[in-house]
Design a protein around this motif. Structure first.
Motif, PDB file in Angstrom:
ATOM      1  N   LYS A 103      39.335  74.410 -24.944  1.00  0.00           N
ATOM      2  CA  LYS A 103      38.189  73.488 -24.954  1.00  0.00           C
ATOM      3  C   LYS A 103      38.723  72.066 -25.070  1.00  0.00           C
ATOM      4  CE  LYS A 103      35.336  77.017 -27.161  1.00  0.00           C
ATOM      5  NZ  LYS A 103      36.432  78.025 -27.273  1.00  0.00           N
ATOM      6  N   ILE A 104      38.151  71.150 -24.266  1.00  0.00           N
ATOM      7  CA  ILE A 104      38.739  69.821 -24.155  1.00  0.00           C
ATOM      8  C   ILE A 104      37.844  68.699 -24.659  1.00  0.00           C
ATOM      9  CG2 ILE A 104      37.991  69.606 -21.731  1.00  0.00           C
ATOM     10  CD1 ILE A 104      40.607  68.077 -21.231  1.00  0.00           C
ATOM     11  N   LEU A 105      36.521  68.871 -24.640  1.00  0.00           N
ATOM     12  CA  LEU A 105      35.598  67.851 -25.125  1.00  0.00           C
ATOM     13  C   LEU A 105      34.483  68.514 -25.918  1.00  0.00           C
ATOM     14  CD1 LEU A 105      35.187  65.652 -21.906  1.00  0.00           C
ATOM     15  CD2 LEU A 105      36.366  64.952 -23.984  1.00  0.00           C
ATOM     16  N   VAL A 106      33.990  67.823 -26.940  1.00  0.00           N
ATOM     17  CA  VAL A 106      32.874  68.346 -27.725  1.00  0.00           C
ATOM     18  C   VAL A 106      32.113  67.175 -28.329  1.00  0.00           C
ATOM     19  CG1 VAL A 106      34.201  68.563 -29.863  1.00  0.00           C
ATOM     20  CG2 VAL A 106      32.219  70.030 -29.491  1.00  0.00           C
ATOM     21  N   ASN A 119      39.199  64.404 -29.529  1.00  0.00           N
ATOM     22  CA  ASN A 119      39.818  64.395 -30.856  1.00  0.00           C
ATOM     23  C   ASN A 119      39.361  65.559 -31.724  1.00  0.00           C
ATOM     24  OD1 ASN A 119      41.217  62.103 -30.246  1.00  0.00           O
ATOM     25  ND2 ASN A 119      39.849  60.707 -31.317  1.00  0.00           N
ATOM     26  N   GLY A 120      38.091  65.925 -31.605  1.00  0.00           N
ATOM     27  CA  GLY A 120      37.565  66.956 -32.479  1.00  0.00           C
ATOM     28  C   GLY A 120      37.811  68.369 -32.004  1.00  0.00           C
ATOM     29  N   ILE A 121      38.376  68.546 -30.799  1.00  0.00           N
ATOM     30  CA  ILE A 121      38.485  69.888 -30.254  1.00  0.00           C
ATOM     31  C   ILE A 121      39.911  70.234 -29.807  1.00  0.00           C
ATOM     32  CG2 ILE A 121      37.955  69.331 -27.837  1.00  0.00           C
ATOM     33  CD1 ILE A 121      36.443  72.269 -29.833  1.00  0.00           C
ATOM     34  N   VAL A 122      40.718  69.239 -29.414  1.00  0.00           N
ATOM     35  CA  VAL A 122      42.124  69.473 -29.056  1.00  0.00           C
ATOM     36  C   VAL A 122      42.993  69.143 -30.266  1.00  0.00           C
ATOM     37  CG1 VAL A 122      44.019  68.887 -27.501  1.00  0.00           C
ATOM     38  CG2 VAL A 122      41.668  68.929 -26.632  1.00  0.00           C
ATOM     39  N   SER A 127      47.908  59.190 -35.137  1.00  0.00           N
ATOM     40  CA  SER A 127      49.028  58.856 -36.020  1.00  0.00           C
ATOM     41  C   SER A 127      50.295  59.627 -35.663  1.00  0.00           C
ATOM     42  CB  SER A 127      48.657  59.128 -37.483  1.00  0.00           C
ATOM     43  OG  SER A 127      48.329  60.497 -37.674  1.00  0.00           O
ATOM     44  N   VAL A 128      50.507  59.887 -34.384  1.00  0.00           N
ATOM     45  CA  VAL A 128      51.706  60.620 -33.965  1.00  0.00           C
ATOM     46  C   VAL A 128      52.918  59.688 -33.938  1.00  0.00           C
ATOM     47  CG1 VAL A 128      50.375  62.257 -32.598  1.00  0.00           C
ATOM     48  CG2 VAL A 128      51.276  60.194 -31.515  1.00  0.00           C
ATOM     49  N   SER A 129      54.098  60.265 -33.993  1.00  0.00           N
ATOM     50  CA  SER A 129      55.335  59.499 -33.827  1.00  0.00           C
ATOM     51  C   SER A 129      56.391  60.417 -33.235  1.00  0.00           C
ATOM     52  CB  SER A 129      55.814  58.918 -35.164  1.00  0.00           C
ATOM     53  OG  SER A 129      56.150  59.948 -36.067  1.00  0.00           O
ATOM     54  N   GLY A 130      57.409  59.802 -32.629  1.00  0.00           N
ATOM     55  CA  GLY A 130      58.439  60.608 -32.000  1.00  0.00           C
ATOM     56  C   GLY A 130      59.801  59.930 -32.003  1.00  0.00           C
ATOM     57  N   HIS A 270      73.784  60.285 -28.860  1.00  0.00           N
ATOM     58  CA  HIS A 270      73.822  60.857 -30.214  1.00  0.00           C
ATOM     59  C   HIS A 270      73.216  59.936 -31.266  1.00  0.00           C
ATOM     60  CE1 HIS A 270      76.332  64.310 -28.996  1.00  0.00           C
ATOM     61  NE2 HIS A 270      76.970  63.435 -28.229  1.00  0.00           N
ATOM     62  N   LYS A 271      72.536  58.877 -30.853  1.00  0.00           N
ATOM     63  CA  LYS A 271      71.890  57.957 -31.792  1.00  0.00           C
ATOM     64  C   LYS A 271      70.369  58.101 -31.663  1.00  0.00           C
ATOM     65  CE  LYS A 271      75.668  55.821 -33.231  1.00  0.00           C
ATOM     66  NZ  LYS A 271      76.131  55.827 -34.620  1.00  0.00           N
ATOM     67  N   THR A 272      69.670  58.118 -32.798  1.00  0.00           N
ATOM     68  CA  THR A 272      68.219  58.315 -32.796  1.00  0.00           C
ATOM     69  C   THR A 272      67.508  57.139 -32.138  1.00  0.00           C
ATOM     70  OG1 THR A 272      68.347  59.638 -34.807  1.00  0.00           O
ATOM     71  CG2 THR A 272      66.192  58.691 -34.246  1.00  0.00           C
ATOM     72  N   ILE A 273      66.570  57.462 -31.252  1.00  0.00           N
ATOM     73  CA  ILE A 273      65.781  56.465 -30.525  1.00  0.00           C
ATOM     74  C   ILE A 273      64.310  56.724 -30.815  1.00  0.00           C
ATOM     75  CG2 ILE A 273      65.198  55.543 -28.246  1.00  0.00           C
ATOM     76  CD1 ILE A 273      67.937  56.673 -27.302  1.00  0.00           C
ATOM     77  N   ASN A 274      63.563  55.687 -31.130  1.00  0.00           N
ATOM     78  CA  ASN A 274      62.128  55.812 -31.437  1.00  0.00           C
ATOM     79  C   ASN A 274      61.288  55.797 -30.167  1.00  0.00           C
ATOM     80  OD1 ASN A 274      62.301  55.827 -34.329  1.00  0.00           O
ATOM     81  ND2 ASN A 274      62.749  53.644 -34.259  1.00  0.00           N
ATOM     82  N   MET A 275      60.304  56.682 -30.125  1.00  0.00           N
ATOM     83  CA  MET A 275      59.327  56.683 -29.039  1.00  0.00           C
ATOM     84  C   MET A 275      58.152  55.785 -29.397  1.00  0.00           C
ATOM     85  SD  MET A 275      59.203  60.661 -27.750  1.00  0.00           S
ATOM     86  CE  MET A 275      58.564  60.184 -26.131  1.00  0.00           C
ATOM     87  N   GLY A 276      57.311  55.501 -28.404  1.00  0.00           N
ATOM     88  CA  GLY A 276      56.101  54.722 -28.624  1.00  0.00           C
ATOM     89  C   GLY A 276      54.873  55.532 -28.268  1.00  0.00           C
ATOM     90  N   ALA A 277      53.707  54.924 -28.436  1.00  0.00           N
ATOM     91  CA  ALA A 277      52.448  55.596 -28.096  1.00  0.00           C
ATOM     92  C   ALA A 277      52.379  55.848 -26.594  1.00  0.00           C
ATOM     93  CB  ALA A 277      51.268  54.752 -28.545  1.00  0.00           C
ATOM     94  N   GLY A 278      51.814  56.981 -26.225  1.00  0.00           N
ATOM     95  CA  GLY A 278      51.660  57.322 -24.825  1.00  0.00           C
ATOM     96  C   GLY A 278      50.452  56.649 -24.202  1.00  0.00           C
ATOM     97  N   PRO A 279      50.285  56.784 -22.888  1.00  0.00           N
ATOM     98  CA  PRO A 279      49.201  56.096 -22.187  1.00  0.00           C
ATOM     99  C   PRO A 279      47.818  56.677 -22.434  1.00  0.00           C
ATOM    100  CG  PRO A 279      50.451  57.451 -20.661  1.00  0.00           C
ATOM    101  CD  PRO A 279      51.183  57.485 -21.965  1.00  0.00           C
ATOM    102  N   VAL A 280      47.724  57.961 -22.786  1.00  0.00           N
ATOM    103  CA  VAL A 280      46.408  58.583 -23.007  1.00  0.00           C
ATOM    104  C   VAL A 280      46.482  59.448 -24.260  1.00  0.00           C
ATOM    105  CG1 VAL A 280      44.586  60.041 -22.057  1.00  0.00           C
ATOM    106  CG2 VAL A 280      45.965  58.648 -20.517  1.00  0.00           C
ATOM    107  N   THR A 281      45.766  59.016 -25.311  1.00  0.00           N
ATOM    108  CA  THR A 281      45.774  59.777 -26.558  1.00  0.00           C
ATOM    109  C   THR A 281      44.451  60.485 -26.827  1.00  0.00           C
ATOM    110  OG1 THR A 281      45.133  57.802 -27.793  1.00  0.00           O
ATOM    111  CG2 THR A 281      47.495  58.255 -27.592  1.00  0.00           C
ATOM    112  N   SER A 282      43.400  60.149 -26.079  1.00  0.00           N
ATOM    113  CA  SER A 282      42.122  60.840 -26.251  1.00  0.00           C
ATOM    114  C   SER A 282      41.289  60.694 -24.991  1.00  0.00           C
ATOM    115  CB  SER A 282      41.340  60.294 -27.450  1.00  0.00           C
ATOM    116  OG  SER A 282      40.949  58.959 -27.202  1.00  0.00           O
TER     117      SER A 282
END
Length: 289
Positions: A103-106, A119-122, A127-130, A270-282
């Protein structure tokens, strides 16, 4: 004679009442979907709308096009009584009359409108991070270290999960990707950021020195798709984490992409690299009755 007339009038009245009830039950009205962010599914799947009436799902129809608004004829009494709208992803040839797990939308109806959201169904990706490293642990001779990506964090000296992601609802999985000159190539699907991804053993791209660390990731060392060459250098390439329907018959990333990052040109292996927010979060939209 009088008794016969009265009986005749009673029968006529009952017929009229029953006819009116049947007419009311047959009446339909428009349900209008105005949704944003959806992408077309693979050829084996369709979207299906549902209204919740007395706690039970009632289908409002299926569709493949993602051009909106779209209108559907729904039984008027049921639509007037509906408390909620749900959008699911269903097999195109579906013998199950109930909604699938994917289910994708509610959203709840307030008056004649339901504001729907993923947001309420998937899951809620606010507040994600990578984090990730460049490395090729499955390469027997430990060369080509910029040709692999692993979603882990080794910045403190101890190796821990590099992805902080919410638990997905049933019917969904995460998938990692590297975009090579516009072509996304999967790193594998997974449900947990700790542990091997689903193709750790079967990956056609990894080397012959085991399956890599116990985290999602991929070494792009051999069996490159047509038009690409492995080993390669991931610097300048885009790394993406998407959210995919499960099952999924599309070879491309789905529309929900909570994390993304272009690998810096000066990135160290071998060095940690931070990701950023993606283009579509909801995903969101409105449903009007």
């Amino acid at each position: 004679m009088m008794i016969k007339k009265k009986l005749f009038l009673v029968l006529i009245t009952c017929f009229v009442i029953i006819s009116c009830d049947n007419e009311d039950e047959a009446k339909t009205t428009n349900l209008v979907l105005n949704l944003s962010g959806l992408e077309e599914l693979g050829s084996d799947f369709v979207y299906e709308g549902w209204i919740i009436v007395d706690g039970e799902p009632v289908s409002t129809g299926v569709f493949s096009s993602v051009i909106f608004p779209q209108s559907f004829q729904v039984e008027a009494r049921q639509l007037a009584s509906a408390t909620k709208f749900v959008l699911s992803i269903e097999p195109r040839l579906d013998t199950d009359l109930a909604p699938a797990a994917t289910k994708i939308l509610v959203g709840d109806f307030i008056g004649n409108t339901a504001s729907v959201n993923s947001n309420g169904i998937v899951a809620n990706f606010s507040s994600v991070s990578g984090k990730y490293i460049l490395a090729t642990p499955t390469d027997e001779d430990n060369t080509n270290e910029a040709s692999g990506v692993w979603f882990l964090d080794n910045s403190t000296g101890s190796v821990v999960a590099g992805l902080s992601l919410p638990t997905l609802s049933d019917g969904w999985k995460y998938e990692g990707w590297v975009v090579f000159n516009g072509t996304p190539i999967s790193t594998g699907t997974f449900v947990s950021s700790t542990g091997f991804d689903d193709n750790a053993v079967t990956s056609p791209f990894k080397g012959i020195a085991g399956n890599g660390p116990n985290f999602p990731g991929e070494d792009y060392l051999r069996n490159a798709p047509t038009g690409l060459m492995f080993p390669t250098d991931l610097k300048g390439k885009t790394i993406v984490i998407s959210v995919e329907p499960n099952p999924d018959n599309s070879p491309a990333p789905f529309t929900l992409k909570p994390l993304a990052h272009v690998v810096p040109a000066n990135a160290e292996v071998h060095k940690t690299i931070n990701m950023g927010a993606g283009p579509v979060t909801s995903l969101s939209g409105s449903v009007t009755r």
